[in-house]
Design a protein around this motif. Structure first.
Motif, PDB file in Angstrom:
ATOM      1  N   ARG A   1       0.769  -1.271  -0.076  1.00 46.62           N
ATOM      2  CA  ARG A   1       0.097  -0.063  -0.125  1.00 46.62           C
ATOM      3  C   ARG A   1       0.964   1.321  -0.026  1.00 46.62           C
ATOM      4  O   ARG A   1       0.674   2.091  -0.767  1.00 46.62           O
ATOM      5  CB  ARG A   1      -0.806   0.196   1.103  1.00 46.62           C
ATOM      6  CG  ARG A   1      -2.019  -1.074   1.287  1.00 46.62           C
ATOM      7  CD  ARG A   1      -2.821  -0.913   2.450  1.00 46.62           C
ATOM      8  NE  ARG A   1      -3.576   0.372   2.976  1.00 46.62           N
ATOM      9  CZ  ARG A   1      -4.066   0.227   4.178  1.00 46.62           C
ATOM     10  NH1 ARG A   1      -4.239  -0.761   4.966  1.00 46.62           N
ATOM     11  NH2 ARG A   1      -4.582   1.576   4.299  1.00 46.62           N
ATOM     12  N   ARG A   2       1.863   1.247   0.613  1.00 46.50           N
ATOM     13  CA  ARG A   2       2.796   2.336   0.972  1.00 46.50           C
ATOM     14  C   ARG A   2       3.523   2.494  -0.295  1.00 46.50           C
ATOM     15  O   ARG A   2       3.658   3.655  -0.812  1.00 46.50           O
ATOM     16  CB  ARG A   2       3.724   2.053   1.952  1.00 46.50           C
ATOM     17  CG  ARG A   2       4.672   3.398   2.410  1.00 46.50           C
ATOM     18  CD  ARG A   2       4.234   4.526   2.752  1.00 46.50           C
ATOM     19  NE  ARG A   2       5.131   5.546   2.958  1.00 46.50           N
ATOM     20  CZ  ARG A   2       4.826   6.814   2.599  1.00 46.50           C
ATOM     21  NH1 ARG A   2       3.606   7.386   2.000  1.00 46.50           N
ATOM     22  NH2 ARG A   2       5.545   7.789   2.848  1.00 46.50           N
TER      23      ARG A   2
ATOM     24  N   GLU B   1       0.458   5.532  -1.077  1.00 46.07           N
ATOM     25  CA  GLU B   1      -0.630   5.932   0.116  1.00 46.07           C
ATOM     26  C   GLU B   1       0.094   6.424   1.345  1.00 46.07           C
ATOM     27  O   GLU B   1       1.115   5.901   1.695  1.00 46.07           O
ATOM     28  CB  GLU B   1      -1.421   4.594   0.631  1.00 46.07           C
ATOM     29  CG  GLU B   1      -2.209   4.918   1.823  1.00 46.07           C
ATOM     30  CD  GLU B   1      -3.292   3.692   1.941  1.00 46.07           C
ATOM     31  OE1 GLU B   1      -3.153   2.831   1.170  1.00 46.07           O
ATOM     32  OE2 GLU B   1      -4.011   3.822   3.063  1.00 46.07           O
ATOM     33  N   PRO B   2      -0.311   7.504   1.933  1.00 42.22           N
ATOM     34  CA  PRO B   2       0.268   8.100   2.964  1.00 42.22           C
ATOM     35  C   PRO B   2       0.508   7.058   4.103  1.00 42.22           C
ATOM     36  O   PRO B   2      -0.540   6.535   4.575  1.00 42.22           O
ATOM     37  CB  PRO B   2      -0.247   9.307   3.227  1.00 42.22           C
ATOM     38  CG  PRO B   2      -1.316   9.483   2.148  1.00 42.22           C
ATOM     39  CD  PRO B   2      -1.576   8.599   1.466  1.00 42.22           C
TER      40      PRO B   2
ATOM     41  N   TYR C   1      -2.276   7.598   6.827  1.00 42.75           N
ATOM     42  CA  TYR C   1      -3.621   6.659   6.626  1.00 42.75           C
ATOM     43  C   TYR C   1      -3.428   5.361   6.783  1.00 42.75           C
ATOM     44  O   TYR C   1      -4.218   4.665   7.514  1.00 42.75           O
ATOM     45  CB  TYR C   1      -3.986   6.938   4.981  1.00 42.75           C
ATOM     46  CG  TYR C   1      -4.375   8.336   4.921  1.00 42.75           C
ATOM     47  CD1 TYR C   1      -4.932   9.124   5.717  1.00 42.75           C
ATOM     48  CD2 TYR C   1      -4.535   8.747   3.398  1.00 42.75           C
ATOM     49  CE1 TYR C   1      -5.372  10.449   5.387  1.00 42.75           C
ATOM     50  CE2 TYR C   1      -5.030  10.140   2.994  1.00 42.75           C
ATOM     51  CZ  TYR C   1      -5.236  10.777   3.980  1.00 42.75           C
ATOM     52  OH  TYR C   1      -6.108  12.068   3.789  1.00 42.75           O
TER      53      TYR C   1
ATOM     54  N   LYS D   1      -8.353   8.515   5.250  1.00 37.86           N
ATOM     55  CA  LYS D   1      -8.654   8.884   4.076  1.00 37.86           C
ATOM     56  C   LYS D   1      -9.863   9.981   3.795  1.00 37.86           C
ATOM     57  O   LYS D   1     -10.932   9.626   4.496  1.00 37.86           O
ATOM     58  CB  LYS D   1      -8.798   7.556   3.072  1.00 37.86           C
ATOM     59  CG  LYS D   1      -8.623   7.958   1.525  1.00 37.86           C
ATOM     60  CD  LYS D   1      -8.815   6.670   0.744  1.00 37.86           C
ATOM     61  CE  LYS D   1      -8.618   7.240  -0.844  1.00 37.86           C
ATOM     62  NZ  LYS D   1      -9.815   6.595  -1.508  1.00 37.86           N
TER      63      LYS D   1
ATOM     64  N   ARG E   1       3.086  13.456  -5.609  1.00 37.03           N
ATOM     65  CA  ARG E   1       2.356  12.404  -5.996  1.00 37.03           C
ATOM     66  C   ARG E   1       1.413  11.620  -4.978  1.00 37.03           C
ATOM     67  O   ARG E   1       0.226  11.630  -5.281  1.00 37.03           O
ATOM     68  CB  ARG E   1       3.224  11.035  -6.459  1.00 37.03           C
ATOM     69  CG  ARG E   1       2.395  10.067  -7.423  1.00 37.03           C
ATOM     70  CD  ARG E   1       3.580   9.250  -8.104  1.00 37.03           C
ATOM     71  NE  ARG E   1       4.460   8.782  -7.361  1.00 37.03           N
ATOM     72  CZ  ARG E   1       4.441   6.989  -6.873  1.00 37.03           C
ATOM     73  NH1 ARG E   1       3.604   6.421  -7.587  1.00 37.03           N
ATOM     74  NH2 ARG E   1       5.460   6.952  -6.116  1.00 37.03           N
ATOM     75  N   SER E   2       1.920  11.304  -3.866  1.00 34.17           N
ATOM     76  CA  SER E   2       1.015  10.968  -2.830  1.00 34.17           C
ATOM     77  C   SER E   2       0.027  11.845  -2.194  1.00 34.17           C
ATOM     78  O   SER E   2      -1.008  11.439  -2.133  1.00 34.17           O
ATOM     79  CB  SER E   2       2.114  10.705  -1.510  1.00 34.17           C
ATOM     80  OG  SER E   2       1.285  10.183  -0.221  1.00 34.17           O
TER      81      SER E   2
ATOM     82  N   LYS F   1      -2.782  12.181  -5.334  1.00 32.66           N
ATOM     83  CA  LYS F   1      -3.337  11.009  -5.416  1.00 32.66           C
ATOM     84  C   LYS F   1      -4.197  10.485  -4.316  1.00 32.66           C
ATOM     85  O   LYS F   1      -5.347   9.968  -4.361  1.00 32.66           O
ATOM     86  CB  LYS F   1      -2.343   9.946  -5.735  1.00 32.66           C
ATOM     87  CG  LYS F   1      -3.045   8.595  -6.287  1.00 32.66           C
ATOM     88  CD  LYS F   1      -1.736   7.775  -6.765  1.00 32.66           C
ATOM     89  CE  LYS F   1      -2.248   6.177  -6.797  1.00 32.66           C
ATOM     90  NZ  LYS F   1      -1.239   5.022  -6.711  1.00 32.66           N
ATOM     91  N   TRP F   2      -3.751  10.844  -3.123  1.00 34.90           N
ATOM     92  CA  TRP F   2      -4.554  10.360  -1.783  1.00 34.90           C
ATOM     93  C   TRP F   2      -5.068  11.313  -1.052  1.00 34.90           C
ATOM     94  O   TRP F   2      -6.399  10.831  -0.427  1.00 34.90           O
ATOM     95  CB  TRP F   2      -3.540   9.420  -0.928  1.00 34.90           C
ATOM     96  CG  TRP F   2      -3.141   8.353  -1.630  1.00 34.90           C
ATOM     97  CD1 TRP F   2      -2.022   8.104  -2.499  1.00 34.90           C
ATOM     98  CD2 TRP F   2      -3.817   6.974  -1.510  1.00 34.90           C
ATOM     99  NE1 TRP F   2      -2.086   6.814  -2.728  1.00 34.90           N
ATOM    100  CE2 TRP F   2      -3.225   5.886  -2.295  1.00 34.90           C
ATOM    101  CE3 TRP F   2      -4.873   6.496  -0.766  1.00 34.90           C
ATOM    102  CZ2 TRP F   2      -3.413   4.726  -2.342  1.00 34.90           C
ATOM    103  CZ3 TRP F   2      -5.217   5.381  -1.011  1.00 34.90           C
ATOM    104  CH2 TRP F   2      -4.423   4.374  -1.727  1.00 34.90           C
ATOM    105  N   GLU F   3      -4.832  12.516  -1.001  1.00 27.81           N
ATOM    106  CA  GLU F   3      -5.467  13.395   0.049  1.00 27.81           C
ATOM    107  C   GLU F   3      -6.711  14.137  -0.718  1.00 27.81           C
ATOM    108  O   GLU F   3      -6.527  14.308  -2.002  1.00 27.81           O
ATOM    109  CB  GLU F   3      -4.426  14.280   0.698  1.00 27.81           C
ATOM    110  CG  GLU F   3      -3.370  13.505   1.370  1.00 27.81           C
ATOM    111  CD  GLU F   3      -2.491  14.436   2.331  1.00 27.81           C
ATOM    112  OE1 GLU F   3      -3.151  14.858   3.580  1.00 27.81           O
ATOM    113  OE2 GLU F   3      -1.392  14.794   2.176  1.00 27.81           O
TER     114      GLU F   3
ATOM    115  N   ASN G   1       3.378  15.212   2.458  1.00 28.25           N
ATOM    116  CA  ASN G   1       3.196  14.669   3.647  1.00 28.25           C
ATOM    117  C   ASN G   1       4.063  13.914   4.100  1.00 28.25           C
ATOM    118  O   ASN G   1       4.070  12.503   4.332  1.00 28.25           O
ATOM    119  CB  ASN G   1       1.900  13.856   3.516  1.00 28.25           C
ATOM    120  CG  ASN G   1       1.776  12.863   2.281  1.00 28.25           C
ATOM    121  OD1 ASN G   1       2.910  12.393   2.048  1.00 28.25           O
ATOM    122  ND2 ASN G   1       0.694  12.362   1.888  1.00 28.25           N
TER     123      ASN G   1
END
Ligand SMILES: C[S@@+](CC[C@H](N)C(=O)[O-])C[C@H]1O[C@@H](n2cnc3c(N)ncnc32)[C@H](O)[C@@H]1O
Lengths: 349, 423
Positions: free
Chosen positions: A65-66, A70-71, A74, A90, A221-222, A225-227, B290
């Motif tokens: 996942r990382r 993905e942060p 999360y 998320k 990117r993270s 894409k995720w936040e 982050n």
């Protein structure tokens, strides 16, 4: 993004086959090592009594996942913020280290402030765009011991953020403090006359609004894409209930729309007030200083860097000239916040 | 004071003439029992203070005063007994000196003199012990820093063994310990990962007094797991034991009366002298990234002491831990600097080497399953029990503590001799 060096990947692989997965996101070995350690202890603590084999399988899954950017916050479900542990999920922005630094510094200043020290009533804090609640909860935590106590209100429009911040009240505060904070579903951009009136009584107005231009290439990117975009990019709301006034469009860029609103909320006041607004760049800091000078002509303005309590490097300027006015710049790092202090006897402009 | 020793020497000469075995023995005892004037002056000063404070407290009770009285009591009592014995010595000597004393009485006096002299010897030792200043950090919690030295990978593995040994020892002794920092040489994980640096915090009060004698170079002799030819290697691990300041508000703080804001305290570090660096996000920072990097580095500018902490996810905690470590290191350095002068003097006089971080203190020999401490000279043959922090390790540690205690008394006596010679 430049490709990772082959040698580095090999070196990482030799230490643990899981490290190259993390290295793709962290880009450096020490951070990857730290993350692996945190993930591992998370697996052991969060899911105890699993067989070693199952634990390893879980760990591999989390590393995957990382790897997909993905942060970590999360995946682990939390981020430390000062002395607090803030839950992350998320759909809600992850608290940032820079935000932690200025919140902490602001609380210290509030505790040292001569005029607030003698104040027997509660200090009132308004956290605009409150998100996870990290800022308001930390301020509450740090200021609760002051003589008169403290009361905190947070505004946000995201249902997920409001739910999470309420959860964080229970998770990170002791039972005796929980009654002193409240999160409300309010649109900062559509604030009404009544909101303006309500805002008058606050001693501290703090805001970390969405401030990134949609096209900004420095967004990682993270993050992209995720936040949640609602927490990052104000442009999506620029055509909503809010229309920038003509005068402001001269100084304002589209990503600045929140600052004018925040400053407007701060204009009416009969108490000493501190307004703190996070910004994303030096250019934005300068524009916000210009705006603040228009809305709060009597206020003392200054800029805080990433680490406002740290000694500046020799190459970092201690002040900056904006429209022939000199403003001091505190601390070390990038320009991170614009701070306005309004004194007591000042007529609303 | 000076007169006392002068008189006794005169007496000595007088009674030396009728040379008898008994008296010769007595001769040697007397020399030991006569105190250096400086030491005696110090004891008398403390006894006077004790009496004065005792009178004062009779009227007003004060916790601090009664604590001080408690500290002085031992010296006052030991001094009184020693002085009493000393007095009867002079009386007896007076008798012997007096030409009118008849032969029978003379014999009796000589006999008495002998037993009194023996008692005086013991009393002198007791007085010296009571004068022994308590180590200033004795009651404190401590930090144990473990670092592999010469010997490469094997040293790193042994460092891990020592870490487990001390952790087990602490839990056996009921001392609360937590792992403050654990850096592996190459980042590998798990039980047997080679260690680059580990720091254990032993939070219980008195842990420093209990463990300070562990500081020094620990040497291991064994066949490393990586060694194919079965050759024995020798590697070394350095162990540093630092007094640690309890975090404010914890139980220990009142006890040690150390104040972080008191510039005279060893633990005082002027915040203006410390430069803090936090890991900054690359690029724009803020909402743009982050990052999880929470490393904190502190630099004490005047001494160029650098500590860094990155283990925790919380920057706040990393900072607090880094400060704890910095305070301890600087306090230790201050103390060492202060001792340096005295140590040099001692070395000149009695050749006692400073037992510090540079000295080889113990050898763990796996082939012979033995552990020998080079200071107390103790050897135990249950190596496994030592490595598990068991009773055998306790035996070794206690023997070193005793040895250290004796050395310190010795040094105290020598110090006084130097002092009185210089006068
Ligand atoms: C950059 S995040 C800050 C969150 C939190 N204060 C922090 O520092 O981590 C911005 C927040 O503003 C909220 N938001 C966006 N538009 C808003 C609006 N018009 N009114 C109120 N809140 C808004 C988002 O839901 C998001 O939680």
């Amino acid at each position: 993004m430049p490709r990772l060096q082959h040698a580095l990947l090999l070196q990482a692989y030799a230490l643990s086959p899981l490290l190259p997965l993390l290295l793709r996101v962290t880009r450096d070995l020490p951070s990857a090592l730290n993350e692996l350690r945190w993930l591992r202890s998370h697996v052991i603590n969060a899911i105890p009594k699993q067989s070693l084999h199952r634990q390893h399988a879980t760990l591999v899954k989390l590393c995957r996942r990382r790897q997909a950017a993905e942060p970590l916050q999360y995946i682990l479900g939390s981020q430390p913020f000062g002395e607090l542990d803030i839950r992350c999920r998320k759909g809600v922005l992850i608290p940032r280290l820079e935000t932690e630094a200025y919140s902490q510094h602001l609380a210290e200043q509030a505790l040292e402030s001569k005029s607030w020290n003698g104040l027997k009533r509660k200090l009132r804090v308004l956290d605009l765009c409150s998100g996870s609640g990290c800022i308001s909860l930390l301020l509450l935590h740090l200021l609760r011991r002051r003589m008169g106590g403290v009361d905190v209100v947070g505004w946000d429009i995201s249902k997920q953020a409001l739910a999470l911040s309420n959860e964080n009240v229970r998770h990170s505060l002791g039972p005796e403090d929980r009654g002193h904070v409240r999160y409300e579903d309010r649109d900062v951009l559509a604030s009404t006359e009544k909101d303006m009136h309500n805002a008058e009584a606050f001693d501290i107005i703090i805001c970390n609004p969405p401030y990134i231009h949609t096209e900004d290439s420095s967004v990682s990117r993270s993050v992209r894409k995720w936040e949640p975009g609602l927490a990052l990019f104000p442009a999506s709301q620029a055509t909503g209930p809010y229309q920038s006034s003509e005068a402001l469009s001269v100084v304002c860029a589209v990503e600045d729309i929140f600052y004018e609103r925040v400053l407007k909320l701060a204009t009416a006041h009969d108490v000493e007030k501190i307004v703190l607004m996070e910004v994303g760049s030096k250019e934005q800091a300068i524009r916000v200083v210009q705006l603040a000078a228009m809305f709060l002509p009597q206020a003392t303005l200054e800029i805080w860097r990433d680490a406002p309590d740290q000694i500046s490097e020799s190459y970092e300027v201690a002040s900056i000239l904006v429209d022939d006015q000199n403003y001091s710049v505190k601390g070390s790092g990038l320009f991170r916040a614009v701070v306005a202090r309004c004194n007591q006897h000042q007529n609303p402009s | 004071m000076f007169r006392t020793s002068w008189i006794s020497r005169r007496c000595l000469e007088m009674i030396r003439k009728p040379a008898s075995g008994r008296l010769r023995r007595f001769n040697s005892t007397v020399t030991q029992s006569s105190f250096s004037p400086a030491l005696l002056a110090r004891a008398r000063g403390m006894a006077i203070e004790h009496d004065k404070l005792s009178k004062e407290t009779a009227e007003t009770f004060d916790a601090k005063t009664s604590k001080r009285i408690g500290e002085l009591k031992g010296v006052a009592e030991a001094l009184k007994e020693w002085e009493d014995a000393q007095e009867s010595m002079s009386e007896l000597q007076g008798l012997l000196k007096d030409p009118t004393t008849d032969a029978e009485l003379r014999d009796l006096a000589a006999d008495d003199l002998n037993s009194t002299a023996a008692a005086l010897d013991a009393l002198a030792k007791r007085l010296a012990t009571s004068l022994m200043p308590k180590h200033p950090f004795e009651d404190m919690p401590c930090l144990i820093e473990i670092r592999p030295g010469a010997g490469g990978g094997e040293a790193a593995i042994f460092a891990g063994d020592l870490l487990r040994m001390y952790t087990a020892y602490c839990s056996r002794k009921g001392l609360r310990s937590t792992l403050l920092k654990y850096d592996t040489a190459d980042g590998a994980q798990g039980e047997n990962a080679p260690l680059a640096e580990a720091i254990i915090e032993v939070e219980s009060p008195g842990a420093y007094g209990e463990l300070r004698s562990e500081a020094g170079i620990h040497r291991v002799q064994r066949v490393p797991v990586t060694e194919k030819q079965g050759r024995t290697h020798t590697s070394a691990v350095s162990v540093l034991v630092l007094p640690s300041l309890p975090t404010s508000g914890s139980e220990g703080l009142e006890m040690h009366e150390v104040d972080l804001n008191d510039p005279t305290s060893d633990y005082y570090v002027n915040p203006a002298d410390v430069r803090t660096d936090v890991m900054r996000a690359r690029g724009a920072g803020g909402q743009h990234v982050n990052t999880t990097d929470s490393a904190v580095r502190l630099t004490h500018i005047p001494t160029n002491t650098v500590v860094s902490m990155q283990d925790g996810r919380s920057q706040h905690q990393n900072r607090a831990k880094a400060w704890l470590l910095l305070r301890s290191r600087l306090a230790q350095a201050k103390k060492e600097a202060r001792e340096e002068e005295v140590v040099a003097l001692r070395r000149n006089v009695i050749g006692v080497a400073k037992m510090g971080r540079g000295d080889k203190v113990r050898t763990y020999n796996y082939g012979q399953q033995r552990v020998s401490d080079h200071r107390s000279g103790i050897t135990v043959y249950n190596l496994d029990d030592v490595m598990e922090g068991g009773a055998e390790l306790n035996k070794v540690i206690q023997s070193v503590k005793e040895w250290l205690g004796e050395r310190e008394i010795e040094m105290l006596l020598t110090e006084n001799e130097i002092y009185s010679k210089k006068k």
